[in-house]
Design a protein around this motif. Structure first.
Motif, mmCIF file in Angstrom:
data_model
loop_
_atom_site.group_PDB
_atom_site.id
_atom_site.type_symbol
_atom_site.label_atom_id
_atom_site.label_comp_id
_atom_site.label_asym_id
_atom_site.label_seq_id
_atom_site.Cartn_x
_atom_site.Cartn_y
_atom_site.Cartn_z
ATOM 1 N N THR A 60 0.829 -1.206 0.000
ATOM 2 C CA THR A 60 0.000 0.000 0.000
ATOM 3 C C THR A 60 0.862 1.254 0.000
ATOM 4 O O THR A 60 0.570 2.216 -0.725
ATOM 5 N N THR A 61 1.921 1.263 0.787
ATOM 6 C CA THR A 61 2.838 2.411 0.789
ATOM 7 C C THR A 61 3.393 2.644 -0.609
ATOM 8 O O THR A 61 3.425 3.774 -1.102
ATOM 9 N N THR A 62 3.810 1.569 -1.265
ATOM 10 C CA THR A 62 4.336 1.679 -2.631
ATOM 11 C C THR A 62 3.282 2.235 -3.574
ATOM 12 O O THR A 62 3.561 3.143 -4.371
ATOM 13 N N SER A 63 2.062 1.742 -3.487
ATOM 14 C CA SER A 63 0.989 2.200 -4.377
ATOM 15 C C SER A 63 0.709 3.687 -4.202
ATOM 16 O O SER A 63 0.554 4.425 -5.182
ATOM 17 N N VAL A 64 0.640 4.132 -2.961
ATOM 18 C CA VAL A 64 0.321 5.534 -2.687
ATOM 19 C C VAL A 64 1.436 6.452 -3.188
ATOM 20 O O VAL A 64 1.179 7.476 -3.828
ATOM 21 N N ASP A 106 -7.890 -3.836 -2.457
ATOM 22 C CA ASP A 106 -7.757 -4.481 -1.155
ATOM 23 C C ASP A 106 -9.014 -4.194 -0.325
ATOM 24 O O ASP A 106 -9.359 -3.029 -0.128
ATOM 25 N N PRO A 107 -9.699 -5.222 0.163
ATOM 26 C CA PRO A 107 -10.911 -4.984 0.958
ATOM 27 C C PRO A 107 -10.682 -4.083 2.176
ATOM 28 O O PRO A 107 -11.617 -3.431 2.646
ATOM 29 N N GLN A 108 -9.463 -4.039 2.704
ATOM 30 C CA GLN A 108 -9.182 -3.165 3.843
ATOM 31 C C GLN A 108 -9.183 -1.692 3.450
ATOM 32 O O GLN A 108 -9.296 -0.820 4.313
ATOM 33 N N ALA A 109 -9.033 -1.412 2.155
ATOM 34 C CA ALA A 109 -9.096 -0.043 1.615
ATOM 35 C C ALA A 109 -8.105 0.915 2.285
ATOM 36 O O ALA A 109 -8.385 2.096 2.447
ATOM 37 N N SER A 110 -6.935 0.417 2.638
ATOM 38 C CA SER A 110 -5.937 1.260 3.306
ATOM 39 C C SER A 110 -5.434 2.382 2.405
ATOM 40 O O SER A 110 -5.219 3.508 2.861
ATOM 41 N N ALA A 111 -5.231 2.077 1.131
ATOM 42 C CA ALA A 111 -4.751 3.109 0.201
ATOM 43 C C ALA A 111 -5.799 4.204 0.036
ATOM 44 O O ALA A 111 -5.477 5.399 0.039
ATOM 45 N N ALA A 112 -7.057 3.803 -0.123
ATOM 46 C CA ALA A 112 -8.134 4.779 -0.268
ATOM 47 C C ALA A 112 -8.226 5.675 0.958
ATOM 48 O O ALA A 112 -8.366 6.901 0.849
ATOM 49 N N GLU A 113 -8.114 5.071 2.130
ATOM 50 C CA GLU A 113 -8.185 5.851 3.368
ATOM 51 C C GLU A 113 -7.023 6.844 3.461
ATOM 52 O O GLU A 113 -7.209 8.002 3.852
ATOM 53 N N TRP A 114 -5.842 6.403 3.076
ATOM 54 C CA TRP A 114 -4.664 7.263 3.104
ATOM 55 C C TRP A 114 -4.863 8.476 2.202
ATOM 56 O O TRP A 114 -4.671 9.619 2.612
ATOM 57 N N ILE A 115 -5.289 8.216 0.972
ATOM 58 C CA ILE A 115 -5.487 9.304 0.007
ATOM 59 C C ILE A 115 -6.575 10.266 0.484
ATOM 60 O O ILE A 115 -6.461 11.485 0.348
ATOM 61 N N GLU A 116 -7.637 9.742 1.038
ATOM 62 C CA GLU A 116 -8.781 10.572 1.417
ATOM 63 C C GLU A 116 -8.543 11.415 2.658
ATOM 64 O O GLU A 116 -9.135 12.476 2.819
ATOM 65 N N CYS A 163 11.413 -2.788 0.550
ATOM 66 C CA CYS A 163 10.797 -1.829 1.476
ATOM 67 C C CYS A 163 11.350 -1.981 2.893
ATOM 68 O O CYS A 163 11.778 -3.067 3.294
ATOM 69 N N SER A 164 11.286 -0.862 3.634
ATOM 70 C CA SER A 164 11.748 -0.823 5.017
ATOM 71 C C SER A 164 13.134 -1.446 5.160
ATOM 72 O O SER A 164 13.401 -2.234 6.058
ATOM 73 N N ALA A 165 14.021 -1.068 4.229
ATOM 74 C CA ALA A 165 15.344 -1.689 4.177
ATOM 75 C C ALA A 165 16.343 -0.982 5.082
ATOM 76 O O ALA A 165 16.384 0.249 5.141
ATOM 77 N N ALA A 217 3.933 6.512 7.378
ATOM 78 C CA ALA A 217 3.075 7.169 8.374
ATOM 79 C C ALA A 217 1.591 7.086 8.043
ATOM 80 O O ALA A 217 0.744 7.163 8.924
ATOM 81 N N GLY A 218 1.263 6.931 6.753
ATOM 82 C CA GLY A 218 -0.140 6.829 6.368
ATOM 83 C C GLY A 218 -0.889 8.142 6.531
ATOM 84 O O GLY A 218 -0.297 9.217 6.396
ATOM 85 N N PRO A 219 -2.168 8.080 6.828
ATOM 86 C CA PRO A 219 -3.010 9.276 6.842
ATOM 87 C C PRO A 219 -2.633 10.324 7.887
ATOM 88 O O PRO A 219 -3.246 11.379 7.927
#
Length: 200
Positions: A15-19, A38-48, A136-138, A171-173
């Motif tokens: 999701t981090t990569t997608s955003v 993704d049913p969790q919709a994490s990317a959508a929530e981040w963007i919104e 990621c997270s390297a 960090a997300g939203p």
């Protein structure tokens, strides 16, 4: 151009990569579409919810089923840039998205269990569709990171970039995109675009 971010394992930075890729696709005031499968919709929530001006040029489409994903991709115009965030552990939906991709970005981490999961994902990427990894997270100063690069090089799997381990990147939203994250993913975005153009 349809860019699919795909991994068969959760928690690898998909999701981090997608955003970040969707945000970078809006460079030069272009618009981008982020399809959150993704049913969790994490990317959508981040963007919104996050305060970042780049997100104003991203249209979010939630498509957590085969039917909705197909509909979203069928609506894309030839000039659109579409980033698809696929669900973890849902091979059928991931395979459907990957089958429509112009390019596939595969997030992974350094570790023993990661390589078999990446190899399994690569097997469902159609012949002729370019695919590359982003680690990621390297912890880029460690021997395990350098060993992982050697392993992928020997396996002839291209590594398009590395996102260092930084709390701000994931960090997300809670805040805007981080400078370190944008710099790291800019390399991935350029290589993905170049690979898609070369394959066209």
């Amino acid at each position: 151009m349809i860019v699919v971010t795909a991994a068969l394992k959760g928690g690898v930075g998909k999701t981090t990569t997608s955003v970040y890729l969707a945000a970078l696709a809006t460079t030069n005031r272009r618009a981008a579409i982020l399809v959150d499968a993704d049913p969790q919709a994490s990317a959508a929530e981040w963007i919104e919810h996050a305060a970042d001006e780049r997100f104003e040029r991203i249209t979010v489409v939630e498509a957590p089923t085969d039917r909705l994903l197909t509909r979203a991709l069928n609506k894309a115009e030839p000039d659109d840039v579409v980033i698809v965030d696929t669900p973890p552990a849902h091979e059928r939906l991931t395979a459907k998205a990957v089958g429509r991709a112009d390019v596939v970005v595969v997030p992974t981490r350094v570790g023993g269990i990661e390589m078999p999961r990446v190899e399994a994902l690569m097997e469902i990427v159609p012949n002729g569709t370019p695919a590359g990894l982003v680690i990621c997270s390297a912890r880029t100063f460690t021997r395990s990171y350098r060993d992982a690069l050697d392993v992928w090089s020997e396996a002839k799997v291209p590594v398009w970039g590395t996102a260092p381990e930084r709390v701000a990147i994931t960090a997300g939203p809670t805040g805007p995109l981080s400078f370190d994250g944008l710099e790291a993913y800019r390399k991935v975005w350029r290589r993905a675009q170049a690979a898609a153009r070369a394959a066209a």
